[in-house]
Write a protein that holds these residues in place. Sequence first.
Motif, PDB file in Angstrom:
ATOM      1  N   HIS A 151      -9.758  11.422   6.014  1.00 45.49           N
ATOM      2  CA  HIS A 151     -10.487  12.619   6.722  1.00 45.49           C
ATOM      3  C   HIS A 151      -9.703  13.035   8.209  1.00 45.49           C
ATOM      4  O   HIS A 151      -9.637  12.146   9.171  1.00 45.49           O
ATOM      5  CB  HIS A 151     -11.896  12.801   6.782  1.00 45.49           C
ATOM      6  CG  HIS A 151     -12.551  13.976   7.350  1.00 45.49           C
ATOM      7  ND1 HIS A 151     -12.151  15.118   7.109  1.00 45.49           N
ATOM      8  CD2 HIS A 151     -13.496  14.017   8.360  1.00 45.49           C
ATOM      9  CE1 HIS A 151     -12.719  16.000   7.830  1.00 45.49           C
ATOM     10  NE2 HIS A 151     -13.744  15.303   8.306  1.00 45.49           N
ATOM     11  N   CYS A 152      -8.910  14.317   8.179  1.00 49.42           N
ATOM     12  CA  CYS A 152      -8.400  14.727   9.394  1.00 49.42           C
ATOM     13  C   CYS A 152      -8.984  16.038  10.023  1.00 49.42           C
ATOM     14  O   CYS A 152      -8.194  16.968   9.831  1.00 49.42           O
ATOM     15  CB  CYS A 152      -6.871  14.676   9.075  1.00 49.42           C
ATOM     16  SG  CYS A 152      -6.002  13.308   8.353  1.00 49.42           S
TER      17      CYS A 152
ATOM     18  N   LEU B 165      -4.885   8.808   0.665  1.00 52.01           N
ATOM     19  CA  LEU B 165      -4.898  10.061   0.408  1.00 52.01           C
ATOM     20  C   LEU B 165      -5.399  11.080   1.721  1.00 52.01           C
ATOM     21  O   LEU B 165      -6.597  11.011   1.998  1.00 52.01           O
ATOM     22  CB  LEU B 165      -5.714  10.577  -0.628  1.00 52.01           C
ATOM     23  CG  LEU B 165      -5.163  10.259  -2.018  1.00 52.01           C
ATOM     24  CD1 LEU B 165      -6.303  10.305  -3.088  1.00 52.01           C
ATOM     25  CD2 LEU B 165      -3.807  10.679  -2.476  1.00 52.01           C
ATOM     26  N   ALA B 166      -4.266  11.867   2.364  1.00 50.77           N
ATOM     27  CA  ALA B 166      -4.988  12.568   3.618  1.00 50.77           C
ATOM     28  C   ALA B 166      -5.232  13.844   3.097  1.00 50.77           C
ATOM     29  O   ALA B 166      -4.782  14.526   2.378  1.00 50.77           O
ATOM     30  CB  ALA B 166      -3.778  12.418   4.726  1.00 50.77           C
ATOM     31  N   HIS B 167      -6.324  14.382   3.847  1.00 47.85           N
ATOM     32  CA  HIS B 167      -6.859  15.527   3.918  1.00 47.85           C
ATOM     33  C   HIS B 167      -7.964  15.759   2.932  1.00 47.85           C
ATOM     34  O   HIS B 167      -9.050  15.889   3.066  1.00 47.85           O
ATOM     35  CB  HIS B 167      -5.926  16.727   3.997  1.00 47.85           C
ATOM     36  CG  HIS B 167      -4.890  16.405   5.008  1.00 47.85           C
ATOM     37  ND1 HIS B 167      -5.237  16.734   6.209  1.00 47.85           N
ATOM     38  CD2 HIS B 167      -3.546  16.345   5.187  1.00 47.85           C
ATOM     39  CE1 HIS B 167      -4.325  16.435   6.968  1.00 47.85           C
ATOM     40  NE2 HIS B 167      -3.126  16.227   6.138  1.00 47.85           N
TER      41      HIS B 167
ATOM     42  N   PRO C 161       0.777  -1.303  -0.047  1.00 46.43           N
ATOM     43  CA  PRO C 161      -0.059   0.017   0.241  1.00 46.43           C
ATOM     44  C   PRO C 161       0.729   1.178  -0.052  1.00 46.43           C
ATOM     45  O   PRO C 161       1.972   1.359   0.031  1.00 46.43           O
ATOM     46  CB  PRO C 161      -0.674   0.133   1.214  1.00 46.43           C
ATOM     47  CG  PRO C 161      -0.161  -1.007   2.231  1.00 46.43           C
ATOM     48  CD  PRO C 161       0.576  -1.834   1.114  1.00 46.43           C
ATOM     49  N   CYS C 162       0.201   2.485  -0.305  1.00 49.05           N
ATOM     50  CA  CYS C 162       0.783   3.665  -0.246  1.00 49.05           C
ATOM     51  C   CYS C 162       0.026   4.841   0.460  1.00 49.05           C
ATOM     52  O   CYS C 162      -1.162   4.630   0.804  1.00 49.05           O
ATOM     53  CB  CYS C 162       0.924   3.811  -1.687  1.00 49.05           C
ATOM     54  SG  CYS C 162       2.094   4.968  -2.492  1.00 49.05           S
ATOM     55  N   GLN C 163       0.863   5.766   1.010  1.00 45.54           N
ATOM     56  CA  GLN C 163      -0.022   6.944   1.714  1.00 45.54           C
ATOM     57  C   GLN C 163       0.865   8.219   1.357  1.00 45.54           C
ATOM     58  O   GLN C 163       2.078   8.117   1.265  1.00 45.54           O
ATOM     59  CB  GLN C 163      -0.180   6.341   3.288  1.00 45.54           C
ATOM     60  CG  GLN C 163       1.325   6.750   3.750  1.00 45.54           C
ATOM     61  CD  GLN C 163       1.343   6.255   5.334  1.00 45.54           C
ATOM     62  OE1 GLN C 163       0.240   6.126   5.918  1.00 45.54           O
ATOM     63  NE2 GLN C 163       2.445   6.100   5.809  1.00 45.54           N
ATOM     64  N   THR C 164       0.067   9.122   1.102  1.00 43.42           N
ATOM     65  CA  THR C 164       0.507  10.515   1.061  1.00 43.42           C
ATOM     66  C   THR C 164      -0.399  11.603   1.491  1.00 43.42           C
ATOM     67  O   THR C 164      -1.487  11.243   1.944  1.00 43.42           O
ATOM     68  CB  THR C 164       0.923  10.821  -0.215  1.00 43.42           C
ATOM     69  OG1 THR C 164       1.820  12.005  -0.481  1.00 43.42           O
ATOM     70  CG2 THR C 164      -0.072  10.816  -1.415  1.00 43.42           C
ATOM     71  N   HIS C 165      -0.428  12.986   1.289  1.00 46.48           N
ATOM     72  CA  HIS C 165      -1.162  13.833   1.512  1.00 46.48           C
ATOM     73  C   HIS C 165      -1.583  14.562   0.068  1.00 46.48           C
ATOM     74  O   HIS C 165      -1.004  14.539  -0.893  1.00 46.48           O
ATOM     75  CB  HIS C 165      -0.247  14.969   2.428  1.00 46.48           C
ATOM     76  CG  HIS C 165       0.168  14.563   3.353  1.00 46.48           C
ATOM     77  ND1 HIS C 165       1.382  14.045   3.544  1.00 46.48           N
ATOM     78  CD2 HIS C 165      -0.094  14.863   4.755  1.00 46.48           C
ATOM     79  CE1 HIS C 165       1.728  13.820   4.859  1.00 46.48           C
ATOM     80  NE2 HIS C 165       0.703  14.321   5.522  1.00 46.48           N
TER      81      HIS C 165
END
Lengths: 459, 459
Positions: free
Chosen positions: B302-303, B279-281, B238-242
């Motif tokens: 969602h933050c 994807l954050a935000h 998996p992958c995560q970013t903003h």
Amino acid sequence: MTKPQGLHQTVYAGAFVHSTDLNELEICENGAIGVDEDGKIAFVERNVEDLNAVVEKHGWKSPVLVRAPDCGFFFPGFIDTHIHASQYPNAGIFGKSTLLDWLETYTFPLESSLSSRPKAKTVYTRCVQRTLSHGTTTAAYYATAHAGSTNLLSDVCLQLGQRAFIGRCNMDSLAPDWYKDSSASTAVDDTRETIAHIASIDPEHKLITPILTPRFAPSCSSELLTQLGKLHAETGLPCQTHISENIPELELVQKLFPQYSSYADVYDAHGLLTPGMVLAHAVYLTPKEQALIKARDAKISHCPASNSSLSSGCARVRTLLDQGITVGLGTDISGGYSPSVLEAARQAALVSRHVAMTDGDAAKLSVEEVLYLSTKGGARVMGLDAKVGSFDKGLEWDAQMISLGVVPEGGTMGNVDEGPVDIFGWESWDERVAKWVYNGDDRNTRAVWVRGHKVHQKP
Amino acid sequence: MTKPQGLHQTVYAGAFVHSTDLNELEICENGAIGVDEDGKIAFVERNVEDLNAVVEKHGWKSPVLVRAPDCGFFFPGFIDTHIHASQYPNAGIFGKSTLLDWLETYTFPLESSLSSRPKAKTVYTRCVQRTLSHGTTTAAYYATAHAGSTNLLSDVCLQLGQRAFIGRCNMDSLAPDWYKDSSASTAVDDTRETIAHIASIDPEHKLITPILTPRFAPSCSSELLTQLGKLHAETGLPCQTHISENIPELELVQKLFPQYSSYADVYDAHGLLTPGMVLAHAVYLTPKEQALIKARDAKISHCPASNSSLSSGCARVRTLLDQGITVGLGTDISGGYSPSVLEAARQAALVSRHVAMTDGDAAKLSVEEVLYLSTKGGARVMGLDAKVGSFDKGLEWDAQMISLGVVPEGGTMGNVDEGPVDIFGWESWDERVAKWVYNGDDRNTRAVWVRGHKVHQKP
């Protein structure tokens, strides 16, 4: 409950933090505050190296010594300028409602049920103990329309040692038949009964003061507002109500009081917009209303958690402050979900950032500012700034002792619950205070004093 | 730390609460959930009158019995889909900053200092223990750019028993010289090192999974994004970013990547916008970006606390959900001030009300919805919905035991700290849950299990 102890000369030693002005938080790492037998601050010493020398200098002989924890500090007690004690059991229960349907669905049924004295006793006892545990040393309470259980709230506050303003809700209009005053004159009679009761239990209002409480304009006839205005002038007692909380409410006021130029003008025309008036919410005040409130020196209680929960709107606190209007914070239980003024301070900071998203960065309230609003600002709102709100000689010792958790090398949590704030050791004092504001809770409030009496200690 | 115990067949009896769908919270007052020796749910029984009969029916012999408190319930563990473990010491420290100056002022200096292993050990141990104590059974962590201390975070999570995704921050561009990857290829090498480390300590990724982590587009060269895209395709990790957090950031992305049609397109063009991307935000996504994200089945974290704290803006969660995009919650420590997913849920409800103030009532998120986002929604975001997020047969036992305080007649608080939620006895179960969401904290989380192992118990 912690029973008030007899008072001895006491020196509170260690770090203390308090607001000297809206923007200035004094952080004194090595302080000593002497509190005399009357619970008043006799001296405040800074940069203390030799505590014995300080004691000697003031000619005190073997005072009681209370030390702040190493990673902690004394802080003035919080002042909640708007809280409905009667709604405490509904904290967190509001669904997707907004003000007017929230009143009908959740609030009136609960308040009405507090005609039962045993139920009121349970609710009020828990509410007052909870707010004390959160460091609230002064609260401006709304009770219910019942004189009897309103008096019970006065008794509970006196017994538990909380400084309180107690208001019977006046409401002879636009409320359900099963929960309203039957007329303006019975409302005033019942209110007088609550004033008399407080006169009988605390004649000098050392702790408990009556506060005249027209619920809000829509629930009061013009006759009732007139009579309360007269009572306000006659007794000099303070007054509290709601103003301009949400849009349907504004429209309702316009419909019910078409002859007045604004919501603020309704109160003004009835002799209620005075320096002794605390107006809760003030979300949608027009510039003209703000000017009128400033001219009358009426006060504002900002209730950010409530305004978000009921999606009422965002009060423009920066605008109010810039105009020199006096502002404090209210939890507004149970429009607000939390009885903690620290949470109200946190929400004030966050709501101001929501305002900043549209109005620009100047709207943001700093940590220093929200702490001011929760203490000294609140004291000014309640007309108590000559008594409490900061640590100055001659003021009364309404205070809380804050301790923050220290993370040991390795990071492992111990078996004791030190509360939610983790201090790693490299933080500045400003940063410690910020961490407390954003993550602290009642676990960080180790002990609470009112007028020098210890009224709460963490179990 | 509570050491994982050996596993026995265990029956968790009493009330349980979990989300069956975005709008549906199942509240089962008399339940019994059987968890087998592998930590998997073997049966879920409702309306249990005779527990022995249930045990017999399933042919279990003398299982361990764990009972929910009378005024409490079992609830799925929380899933934090976006948290920077490395920033934990800065929780609550952000002043009046916004994203880009916040990174420079507070974040990069702290992250950089975690090149020190002893410091990283202290910070990560406390962060993981804290989040466990708040009921977080799965966390998607950002560590720092250092492979060594990133590996240490993997070790800590494994040792303490938290299910975790561990990401080394990739950043070869637009970061201070003293804290950045020296090139795209060293960044990828270091990332491969963290993947290899996890393969060595948890080869089947039972608890710990590597997650590819380009910090955000502005801090990555196109070359680095390309290589990470290839690694994503090659490994299936998996992958995560903003994405799209605040307006100056959007402008920066437009300036740095002028050849792409949008922020989302930057990730898409590099092979990173896939079903495995978190994807954050996502505060300012255009309709076209939303459609692209939906088409690629990428996920959104969602933050809300972070978006308010840094005055980034308000994500339109209802709009995202209405389009069928998968959404979970992130605490986003330390853009967000709190490590608690329950606080994130509360803030999601409040932020949605701020959205409602401008977009209308449909934007409001209910208690049911924010609890879904914090559990089952988060599981879907992390690709774990076949393993955790609710109480269904075959899923793993990632759970927390919630207890709420009961107010006795008379209202007096006892000497035991039962936490901040007061139940008076007349509340419905829905109301109890709402009170927990709006006032609860880690004190209400009495015990926490991951894969059937107890990983936290209240002191």
